[in-house]
Design an enzyme around this catalytic site. Structure first.
Site: not given
Ligand code: NAD
Ligand code: TYD
Length: 336
Positions: A85, A125-127, A150, A152, A154
């Site tokens: 994470s 995640t919002d990322e 990370y 990418a 997710k």
């Protein structure tokens, strides 16, 4: 009785969710499935470990045989928190992120399909949406544009979850939340790092100008959102979860220093993170309107309670900092 497999339940958010569900639903059986990587810590769930409706399985979500063995016992729902994470670690070593976050998710999905698990919830995640400029918010239809290994990985996982719904008709949901904070947060992430460094009079590393913006969500509000999606989410739907609490990193650091009575001279600007996303902010209208969720914590209350928790649970984070964490800490910060 419902049986829920919670993966990554020894980490920060997963352990808060395990505790939340065990207390709220004593009639559910909770299986916590976790590899106990550097971020997994069974002390996070020590207070519920003896409950009759709780069991722990030490294992890897990418282990096909073990995952199959657990799912064949009869699982009603899977909630997948298990992941690598930390963005900074993904920049150093992307491979393990692809293995756990992408392959691990696919292994879980495949077993869930085989054993006809009724619900699969992917904690994302919002990322995955990338970075915002000064205006605008991420909605569920914002194009996916991840910038770190990370995010990418997710995103890859999210696309597999979507595909298992479209192709096999599985009842899946994806939640995409903003930055969480609260108790049991591993002290490599911004808020617990700043609190623990301030309490031990160590420098606070601020990346670049420190004007990057994050939207902070208390972990307890996040747990309630996941609980709602698990019970009432519409099959195949994505739900964004945000705290409506945008702050620059420098604001966060200054708030914590003031609260613990330490000087801003501890702040040290260090080299910026590569590919650093400038701003995240969530539009949580959908989960509010469709499922009746809203965050209850104000940031002021949440950060105060969180600081108090770290002050009161010093042994918890001192054990982390004196262990394996030390080498990583040296590599990431002391030689920067
Ligand atoms: P964390 O790093 O604290 O915990 C991750 C947990 O997963 C650990 O217990 C670890 O042992 C376990 N794990 C790692 N690899 C595993 C594997 N291969 N098999 C089984 N278990 C494994 O993470 P967190 O902050 O609690 O985040 C949980 C989830 O929420 C992640 O999927 C993350 O992407 C997502 N998320 C977190 C945040 C945040 O602010 N922390 C924000 C948005 C989304
Ligand atoms: P982090 O907690 O790693 O979460 P994420 O990168 O997933 O948002 O970092 C939050 C913000 O704080 C991010 O903009 C990077 C920054 N940051 C620092 O400035 N210094 C630090 O020591 C850390 C860990 C993060």
């Amino acid at each position: 009785m419902k049986t829920i497999m919670i993966t990554g339940g020894a980490g920060f958010i997963g352990s808060n969710f395990v505790r939340h569900m065990i207390k709220r639903y004593p009639q559910y059986r909770i299986i916590n499935f976790d590899l106990l990587t550097y971020a997994g810590n069974l002390e996070n769930v020590a207070d519920v470990a003896e409950r009759e409706n709780y069991s722990f399985v030490h294992g890897d979500i990418a282990d096909v045989v073990l995952v199959d063995n657990v799912m064949k016992q009869g699982i009603d729902a899977v909630v997948n928190f298990a992941a690598e994470s930390h963005v900074d670690r993904s920049i150093e070593d992307p491979g393990v992120f692809v293995r756990t976050n992408v392959l691990g998710t696919q292994v879980l999905l495949e077993a869930a399909r085989k054993y006809k698990v009724k619900k699969y919830l992917q904690v994302s995640t919002d990322e995955v949406y990338g970075s915002l400029g000064t205006a605008g918010l991420f909605s569920e239809t914002t194009p996916l544009a991840p910038n770190s290994p990370y995010s990418a990985s997710k995103t890859g996982a999210d696309l597999l979850v979507r595909a298992y719904h479209e192709t096999y008709g599985m009842h899946v949901n994806i939640t995409r939340c903003s930055n969480n904070y609260g108790p049991y947060h591993f002290p490599e992430k911004l808020i617990p790092l700043v609190i623990t460094n301030a309490l031990t009079n160590q420098e606070i590393p601020v990346y670049g100008d420190g004007l990057q913006v994050r939207d902070w969500l208390h972990v307890q509000d996040h747990c309630k959102a996941i609980e709602l999606v698990l019970h009432n989410g519409i099959a195949g739907e994505v739900y964004n979860v945000g705290g409506n609490n945008e702050r620059t990193n420098l604001e966060i650091v200054r708030t914590i220093l003031k609260e613990v009575g330490k000087s801003e001279s501890l702040i040290r600007h260090v080299a910026d993170r590569s590919g650093h996303d400038r701003r995240y902010a969530i539009d949580a209208t959908k989960i509010t309107e469709k499922l009746g969720w809203k965050p209850e914590y104000t940031f002021e209350r949440g950060i105060k309670e969180t600081i108090d928790w770290y002050v009161g649970n010093r042994t918890w984070w001192e054990r982390i900092r004196s262990g394996a964490y030390r080498d990583y800490y040296k590599k990431m910060y002391l030689n920067r």
